[in-house]
Design an enzyme around this catalytic site. Sequence first.
Site, mmCIF file in Angstrom:
data_model
loop_
_atom_site.group_PDB
_atom_site.id
_atom_site.type_symbol
_atom_site.label_atom_id
_atom_site.label_comp_id
_atom_site.label_asym_id
_atom_site.label_seq_id
_atom_site.Cartn_x
_atom_site.Cartn_y
_atom_site.Cartn_z
ATOM 1 N N GLN A 1 0.663 -1.232 -0.144
ATOM 2 C CA GLN A 1 0.059 -0.052 -0.087
ATOM 3 C C GLN A 1 0.730 1.217 -0.039
ATOM 4 O OE1 GLN A 1 -2.531 -1.717 3.148
ATOM 5 N NE2 GLN A 1 -4.052 -0.523 2.185
ATOM 6 N N ASN B 1 -1.856 -10.781 8.638
ATOM 7 C CA ASN B 1 -2.772 -9.658 8.771
ATOM 8 C C ASN B 1 -3.804 -10.362 8.494
ATOM 9 O OD1 ASN B 1 -3.604 -6.730 9.487
ATOM 10 N ND2 ASN B 1 -4.088 -6.952 7.003
ATOM 11 N N GLU B 2 -5.107 -10.322 9.227
ATOM 12 C CA GLU B 2 -6.481 -10.465 8.632
ATOM 13 C C GLU B 2 -6.307 -11.769 7.626
ATOM 14 O OE1 GLU B 2 -8.081 -6.785 7.031
ATOM 15 O OE2 GLU B 2 -8.010 -5.782 8.952
ATOM 16 N N ASN C 1 -8.155 -5.839 14.561
ATOM 17 C CA ASN C 1 -8.459 -4.808 13.589
ATOM 18 C C ASN C 1 -10.007 -4.319 13.549
ATOM 19 O OD1 ASN C 1 -5.749 -5.216 13.206
ATOM 20 N ND2 ASN C 1 -6.132 -5.588 10.832
ATOM 21 N N TYR D 1 -13.186 -1.972 12.213
ATOM 22 C CA TYR D 1 -13.811 -0.577 11.370
ATOM 23 C C TYR D 1 -15.210 -0.577 11.832
ATOM 24 C CZ TYR D 1 -9.165 -0.652 9.051
ATOM 25 O OH TYR D 1 -7.814 -0.567 9.016
ATOM 26 N N TRP E 1 -4.983 3.264 11.579
ATOM 27 C CA TRP E 1 -5.029 2.907 10.252
ATOM 28 C C TRP E 1 -5.502 4.298 9.444
ATOM 29 C CZ3 TRP E 1 -2.407 -0.715 7.331
ATOM 30 C CH2 TRP E 1 -2.663 -0.445 6.086
ATOM 31 N N GLU F 1 -5.553 1.779 -1.483
ATOM 32 C CA GLU F 1 -6.617 0.990 -0.630
ATOM 33 C C GLU F 1 -7.263 0.082 -1.642
ATOM 34 O OE1 GLU F 1 -7.605 0.926 2.314
ATOM 35 O OE2 GLU F 1 -9.325 -0.271 1.769
ATOM 36 N N TRP F 2 -6.336 -0.990 -1.829
ATOM 37 C CA TRP F 2 -6.633 -2.173 -2.483
ATOM 38 C C TRP F 2 -7.471 -1.974 -3.794
ATOM 39 C CZ3 TRP F 2 -2.791 -4.892 -0.957
ATOM 40 C CH2 TRP F 2 -2.486 -4.721 0.313
HETATM 41 C C1 PNW Z 1 -7.967 -3.641 6.175
HETATM 42 N N1 PNW Z 1 -13.704 -6.215 4.791
HETATM 43 O O1 PNW Z 1 -8.524 -4.163 5.098
HETATM 44 C C2 PNW Z 1 -6.584 -3.668 5.781
HETATM 45 O O2 PNW Z 1 -5.769 -4.544 6.816
HETATM 46 C C3 PNW Z 1 -5.855 -2.695 5.387
HETATM 47 O O3 PNW Z 1 -4.713 -3.196 4.430
HETATM 48 C C4 PNW Z 1 -6.733 -1.660 4.596
HETATM 49 O O4 PNW Z 1 -6.181 -0.754 4.027
HETATM 50 C C5 PNW Z 1 -7.893 -1.394 5.771
HETATM 51 O O5 PNW Z 1 -8.409 -2.413 6.468
HETATM 52 C C6 PNW Z 1 -8.980 -0.407 5.156
HETATM 53 O O6 PNW Z 1 -9.776 -1.257 4.241
HETATM 54 C C7 PNW Z 1 -9.928 -4.544 5.245
HETATM 55 O O7 PNW Z 1 -14.257 -6.207 3.483
HETATM 56 C C8 PNW Z 1 -10.636 -4.792 3.767
HETATM 57 O O8 PNW Z 1 -14.406 -6.699 5.761
HETATM 58 C C9 PNW Z 1 -11.884 -5.330 3.748
HETATM 59 C C10 PNW Z 1 -12.439 -5.555 4.998
HETATM 60 C C11 PNW Z 1 -11.840 -5.659 5.862
HETATM 61 C C12 PNW Z 1 -10.365 -4.964 6.241
#
Ligand code: PNW
Length: 472
Positions: free
Chosen positions: A20, A165-166, A295, A297, A419, A426-427
């Site tokens: 990233q 990670n995740e 992590n 969100y 974060w 952002e992917w």
């Molecule tokens: C995480 N979902 O990604 C990652 O660890 C980071 O690299 C990323 O930039 C950040 O969160 C923000 O998106 C996720 O769909 C991406 O549940 C998608 C999901 C969860 C986390």
Amino acid sequence: MSSPSFPSSFLWGAATSAYQIEGAVREGGRTPSIWDTFSHTPGRTAGGEHGDIAVDHYHRFRDDVAMMADLGLDAYRFSVSWSRVQPTGRGPAVQVGLDFYRRLVDELLARGIKPALTLYHWDLPQELEDAGGWPERETAYRFAEYAQIVGEALGDRVENWITLNEPWCSAFLGYASGVHAPGRTEPEASLRAAHHLNLAHGLGTTALRSVMPARNTVALSLNSSVVRPLSQDPADLVAVRTIDDLANGIFHGPILHGAYPRTLFDATARLTDWSFVQDGDLAAIHQPLDALGLNYYTPALVSAAAERPSGPRADGHGASEHSPWPGADDVLFHQSPGERTEMGWSVDPTGLHELLMRYTREAPGLALYITENGAAYDDKPDAEGRVHDPERVAYLHGHLSAVRRAIADGADVRGYYLWSLMDNFEWAYGYEKRFGAVYVDYGTLARTPKSSAHWYARAARTGTLPAVDEVF
Ligand code: PNW
């Protein structure tokens, strides 16, 4: 109004990941990872964007570390690009690759910033995907070898280690819904991927411990979901169970308790008999952890569905006709109430408190870290070039307050990594979604701390949360 303090040992950090931010994808012998391939495949990322240059951290790491020091960060979580260190995913390491991370770590240490190193943040060497990727058991063995190489090289100076990670995202966004690299949509393979990621974590942990000083800590970061029912209807509670197993239990079951949840086998029975779980695997996976990274969100809101609805889903996991929840066709995702970020994710700090209390019960005595938390907003510089992001300040204030509440309620939370340190790739969403506390101008790559960075710096310095309307 001043708020109660955090423990004085609490770590105030920020996080990033290699693909990233680094760029320099062809330098020093680095070869493509699955994210290079995926982002260069038409139609996979917004606007065809990729990490070729990203925010050029590879060349600017000294300035970036100086910026972290200016912000008063105690800790920095970054990841190592596997194909920089082991271009084919096997065999001897490339010194130039290891040297980059050694220099980064030395720079951090010189500035009094604790490094936290993540070995795998989604960028599998393409050669290993060509050999089958995470659905193949071999990938777990390759990961353990890679872990040992990096542990040997940096174990003398990096104390805090994170294996994966995740893994949920790697397994289910990568191999089931296909919105992440490698973009495969194979439900059965995604379950094998999940198991081999667990195995990689276990074997990697053992490999790290065999080469590193005993004082170092090994953890992993889960994007554990807080799953809530739409109603108290028994069918909705079953839906919660199914998603909780597929989001959380599939990882913390074997890792923390040495077993997969029985209900997970029931939910996925149509897809697999799990015969890829071999004798001894669960013991290999069930290694003592020094800490758990969470992590967080947004929470998930689910109900039972009579039949699978057509059209785009509301689960916030990206646009795909394919579900990232293998076996859960009878579950419906709903938009959680409340305000949303640019990702469409609802803002709900109570979920973070709930998550911390859940893992306090699930793993008594285990140290917890928030290894990611933050929000994307549509940030823009004003006429003077300043970037005001009051929404992000409010998001951080709300979530850090939830962390403090959890600590008061008995959760052993040792630190928090925002974060992200700075805006980045952002992917699948490309550069449009800005998660940074520091603004990046994608024309000049200049970095400008947003008001949230100044707010966070004050929190880090004082160990208390400034009011949301205090601007520094
Ligand atoms: C995480 N979902 O990604 C990652 O660890 C980071 O690299 C990323 O930039 C950040 O969160 C923000 O998106 C996720 O769909 C991406 O549940 C998608 C999901 C969860 C986390």
